[in-house]
Design a protein around this motif. Structure first.
Motif, short mmCIF file in Angstrom:
data_model
loop_
_atom_site.label_atom_id
_atom_site.label_comp_id
_atom_site.label_asym_id
_atom_site.label_seq_id
_atom_site.Cartn_x
_atom_site.Cartn_y
_atom_site.Cartn_z
N ASP A 361 0.81 -1.22 0.00
CA ASP A 361 0.00 0.00 0.00
C ASP A 361 0.85 1.28 0.00
OD1 ASP A 361 -2.20 -1.58 -0.11
OD2 ASP A 361 -2.78 -1.36 1.99
N PRO A 362 1.90 1.34 0.84
CA PRO A 362 2.73 2.55 0.77
C PRO A 362 3.31 2.80 -0.62
CG PRO A 362 3.26 1.30 2.74
CD PRO A 362 2.30 0.46 1.95
N MET A 363 3.72 1.73 -1.30
CA MET A 363 4.24 1.92 -2.67
C MET A 363 3.20 2.56 -3.57
SD MET A 363 6.45 -1.40 -3.77
CE MET A 363 6.18 -1.15 -5.52
N ALA A 364 1.94 2.11 -3.42
CA ALA A 364 0.87 2.69 -4.24
C ALA A 364 0.71 4.17 -3.90
CB ALA A 364 -0.44 1.94 -4.02
N TRP A 370 1.86 -1.64 -7.82
CA TRP A 370 2.58 -2.77 -8.42
C TRP A 370 1.82 -3.37 -9.59
CZ3 TRP A 370 7.28 -4.09 -8.72
CH2 TRP A 370 7.68 -5.41 -8.98
N MET A 371 2.51 -3.57 -10.70
CA MET A 371 1.94 -4.19 -11.91
C MET A 371 0.88 -3.31 -12.55
SD MET A 371 2.89 -7.24 -12.96
CE MET A 371 4.05 -8.43 -12.37
N VAL B 162 -7.58 14.45 -6.56
CA VAL B 162 -7.88 14.04 -5.20
C VAL B 162 -7.94 12.52 -5.10
CG1 VAL B 162 -9.51 14.31 -3.29
CG2 VAL B 162 -9.22 16.16 -4.94
N GLY B 163 -7.28 11.98 -4.07
CA GLY B 163 -7.36 10.55 -3.83
C GLY B 163 -6.10 9.82 -4.25
N LEU B 164 -6.09 8.51 -3.98
CA LEU B 164 -4.89 7.71 -4.25
C LEU B 164 -4.84 7.24 -5.70
CD1 LEU B 164 -4.83 5.53 -1.01
CD2 LEU B 164 -3.44 7.54 -1.51
N GLU B 165 -6.01 7.18 -6.35
CA GLU B 165 -6.03 6.74 -7.74
C GLU B 165 -5.31 7.75 -8.62
OE1 GLU B 165 -7.56 4.20 -9.56
OE2 GLU B 165 -7.88 3.16 -7.66
N GLN B 166 -4.56 7.25 -9.59
CA GLN B 166 -3.96 8.16 -10.55
C GLN B 166 -5.04 8.82 -11.39
OE1 GLN B 166 -1.02 6.31 -12.95
NE2 GLN B 166 0.52 6.56 -11.37
#
Lengths: 455, 393
Positions: A361-364, A370-371, B162-166
């Motif tokens: 999760d931290p990498m994301a 990943w991948m 906004v958010g974690l999604e690219q």
């Protein structure tokens, strides 16, 4: 500052220094270490990946028959989804344990050069097989062999649409006029533009199309596996970059291999890939001298990779550009584990939830899911791509939380400064770390520092 | 048929999406303010929302014939809007917005993406905002980023991913910021000072950390709670907070629309997330809601016929959901193509009757005064905007 070779090699070519293992003493040891990155005992094969995908499809077909079949499907589907994280855990464990690290760095580099994305949980194992079958066996060999293995691998055929490509004049297309059967140029174009000659090299749209026609016949499906099927191949000879492949006789896989070999040995390929290696390992704007030194060895040796790596590892530019690059999230997390004395076994033994919390999760959050690269050109190289507010916040947060959660006893930050950065630690960091209010903050400052996040 | 070519996206892919765009090392140099007080929010619905279920055209008699278990109109719990369309029950919290004229939709819209029906390529094209038929060097980044490039006075603070999604829709050369509601920087004051000292001689780390600590201190960390819509609500709240400050554009995504089986449960949860996000925006924006346009877009629609597992498969025409106080809502936009024989695309999908980019283009024209030529030539290169649908109040 003069930096000795072992420190330089560990920081720039590997995953950083470790308090529990010595860096490679010289370039021969560095290159000898490449052998460690051969496929491991748990290597995934296409056959195994096929079996798993078919099992998933079989369970999907009978799901909803009753509660048990639904449960079975869901459990298996979840397991397939998680293989991505299990794969990352294994990759990280190998990297953490590799004393030289260069081999695993090269696995990262080449797997990214030949970017694939599984696109669906059913193909996750196939994405792992790609690395074990197309990348690892060839990182210390000839480029032409990796090129052929990667671009004809089932995972690549699926990712770049080769699977749906049919010769417009093939038997299959002529007999099935009602169905839409046509040529797809995606793989052929990437093979030249991204994988070998590079954008701007003197090839034409005709070369792309001819190579695409030559590649027709390559197929993969999870039921029948990989096959070369002459009945869907475009008949006749194809001329790619002035050379004829195939011809009167029945088209064959050997013609494709010959074309890949010839493209791999072109001077444009030597130039493009030497520069790409230099950009990844040395600087975003490598000197023409370094690139030419590598490219000339590439040309002389027909792309014998260890000889090209040797030029890179012994060139003065390697030391002159220290810290020019930002560690990608994968490299940062592995370097962090190593700096804290965490072993590959510790990483392998992490239960799934903890591994997600400490690494996946931290990498994301740092921008490297990943991948899941953005496109076939893989992860970006420039530092600005990785250091933006949210992404840097994720790095700092990880530096704060991960060590305390992973370790019962934190290292003394003053000692850690020396064991992880050696003579390369900067004055500012050496001044600041002893002033931290707690041991945990001292460790966090090291892992969050630009010294540590760069290489 | 037209084929999507990944080549077209390489340029944008090289400039990683999300918050990782070119860093504004020189932000303090830009003093000009953005020439508008209006706000635009784009929500990408990843996974292909079934527009026929979200906004049910129950007045078309074919709908009930083609769908036995889904999209069944007011008789089975949907909320009638105008005698022809009905709102899915899970969108009930948005009904008051419809009544106040703050909710609208356009049916039968699509990007130029056809026939392949891949989520990945479909989303790439939606966020790139391009067609297939253009020279490679036109394909640079996402369309919101190109809108920023056409906005005089825009700076990093103007737009947030906004958010974690690219968010590829914001990737490109124009500076912008990115942040996730659940991000935080819990450093002690002493550690922060020491880190600033450590970064001092490294402009990239120094300036980026300054932005990160600033955003973190200006915004409350949102602990994403439990519940189906918790994360979407957090995204909406955070976006509203930034739009109340200097931001004028925000983009985020909501996932979970790929309803191949058991669609009732799947789309119900996803619609709850969407309405949670829109209501969080409305609540958070307060007075600024009146100057806000929200566009919720998905990569393509789904098959008109229900499949064997009470779901739908990847289709073509879909629905655009619009909201905000700036919208001329309470009405349906666009031409309804019909669901009868010969009216479907490839005999399976809703026939697209308008390019979804035309609505976005007219919205940015109305909100930011962007020149029509800039919209047709650089933001959505090669698009014919067509007539103004007049979606803004």
């Amino acid at each position: 500052m003069t930096i000795d070779f072992p420190e330089l090699a560990a920081i720039r070519l590997g995953f950083g220094l470790s308090p529990i293992m010595a860096p490679p003493p010289d370039v021969d040891a560095l290159l000898a270490g490449l052998a460690r990155s051969a496929p491991g005992p748990g290597a995934v094969t296409t056959a195994k990946a096929q079996e798993l995908q078919n099992e998933l499809m079989a369970l999907r077909a009978v799901r909803r028959q009753d509660e048990r079949s639904e449960k079975e499907f869901k459990a298996f589907n979840q397991r397939m989804g998680r293989t991505i994280a299990f794969d990352l855990r294994l990759r990280m464990a190998r990297a953490v344990d590799d004393p030289t690290g260069f081999g695993e760095r090269l696995v990262q580099f080449w797997a990214d050069h030949f970017t694939i994305r599984p696109m669906g949980v059913g193909r996750n194992p196939l994405a792992m097989a790609f690395v074990d079958e197309a990348i690892r066996p060839h990182i210390a060999g000839r480029f032409e062999d990796m090129f052929f293995a990667a671009d004809t691998h089932p995972m690549m055929l699926v990712y770049l649409d080769q699977n749906t490509s049919r010769g417009p004049n093939s038997m299959a297309a002529r007999n099935r006029k009602d169905k839409k059967l046509g040529l797809n140029e995606n793989l052929a174009r990437e093979a030249m533009e991204l994988h070998s000659l590079g954008a701007g090299a003197p090839y034409t749209q005709d070369d792309v199309r001819e190579l695409a026609e030559l590649l027709t016949g390559l197929t993969y499906d999870s039921k029948k596996g990989f096959a070369y099927r002459p009945q869907i191949a475009e008949p006749g000879a194809e001329q790619v970059l002035g050379v004829n492949y195939g011809g009167e006789k029945r088209a064959s896989l050997d013609d494709i291999r010959a074309a890949f070999r010839d493209i791999a040995r072109r001077p444009e390929t030597a130039q493009y890939l030497s520069r790409k290696l230099a950009v990844h390992f040395v600087s975003d704007d490598p000197s023409p001298e370094l690139v030419e030194a590598m490219a000339s060895v590439w040309r002389e040796t027909g792309g014998d990779l260890p000889q090209v790596y040797r030029v890179l590892a012994t060139h003065p530019d390697l030391a002159a550009n220290l810290r020019a690059k930002v560690r990608q999230p994968f490299d940062l997390v592995v370097a962090g584990f190593r700096a804290l004395g965490i072993t590959g076994k510790d990483v392998r033994d992490l239960e799934f939830k903890k591994f997600r919390a400490f690494a996946f999760d931290p990498m994301a959050r740092m921008g490297q899911r990943w991948m899941n690269q953005n496109g076939p050109d893989g992860w970006p190289e420039d530092p600005q791509a990785w250091i933006a507010p949210q992404l840097l916040a994720a790095r700092i947060t990880w530096a704060t939380q991960m060590p305390q959660r992973m370790l019962k006893k934190l290292p003394d930050p003053r000692e850690m400064l020396v064991t992880t950065l050696g003579s390369t630690r900067s004055d500012g960091l050496a001044w600041a770390v002893p002033k931290a209010e707690s041991q945990a903050e001292g460790v966090a400052l090291i892992l969050a520092s630009n010294d540590f996040n760069r290489r | 048929m037209i084929e999507l070519n990944r080549r077209l996206f390489l340029k944008s892919a090289a400039l990683i999406g999300c918050s990782a765009a070119a860093h504004p090392l020189m932000t303090s140099m830009t003093f000009a303010s953005v020439p508008s007080d209006n706000r635009l929010v784009v929500i990408i619905l990843r996974g292909a929302m079934d527009g026929l279920d979200a906004i049910q055209p129950y007045g078309d008699p074919m709908l009930a014939k083609l769908r036995q278990n889904i999209s069944v109109g007011p008789d089975r719990g949907a909320l009638d809007l105008d005698g022809f369309y009905a709102l899915h029950p899970s969108l009930a919290p948005l009904l008051p917005l419809w009544q106040k004229g703050e909710l609208a939709f356009a049916h039968a819209v699509s990007t130029p993406y056809r026939d392949k029906r891949s989520h990945f390529d479909g989303q790439d094209l939606l966020e790139a905002g391009t067609g297939h038929d253009l020279p490679v060097n036109w394909q640079v980044g996402g369309w919101l980023n190109r809108l920023l490039q056409a906005m005089p006075g825009s700076k990093a603070e103007t737009a947030y991913a906004v958010g974690l999604e690219q968010m590829k829709i914001l990737s490109g050369e124009a500076a912008h910021l990115g942040w996730a509601p659940q991000s935080s920087l819990n450093f002690s004051a002493q550690a922060q000072l020491l880190l600033e000292h450590i970064y001092h001689d490294d402009p990239l780390f120094r300036d980026t950390a300054r932005d990160a600590f600033r955003i973190s201190s200006e915004t409350e960390r949102t602990d994403v709670g439990k519940g189906a819509d918790a994360e979407a609500v957090a995204l909406g709240r955070f976006a509203a907070d930034r739009l109340n400050a200097e931001a004028r554009i925000a983009a985020f995504s909501i996932t979970g629309w790929d309803s191949h089986a058991n669609q009732g449960a799947v789309i119900g949860r996803a619609l709850e997330r969407l309405s949670g996000a829109i209501l969080a925006l409305r609540e958070g924006l307060g007075e600024n809601w009146g100057r806000t346009t929200v566009l919720a877009m998905t990569e393509f629609g789904r098959t008109v016929r229900e499949n064997g597992s009470s779901g739908t498969d990847h289709g073509t025409g879909g629905a655009l959901i619009m909201s905000g106080g700036a919208i001329r809502g309470g009405r349906a936009y666009g031409d309804w193509p019909g669901l009868g024989e010969g009216q479907l695309y490839a005999d399976r999908d809703l026939m697209p009757t308008r390019d979804i980019r035309a609505y976005a283009g007219w919205a940015m024209r109305g909100l930011f005064g962007t020149e029509l030529a800039a919209i047709e030539q650089s933001v959505f290169p090669g698009l014919d905007l067509g007539g103004d649908p007049k979606i803004l109040a």
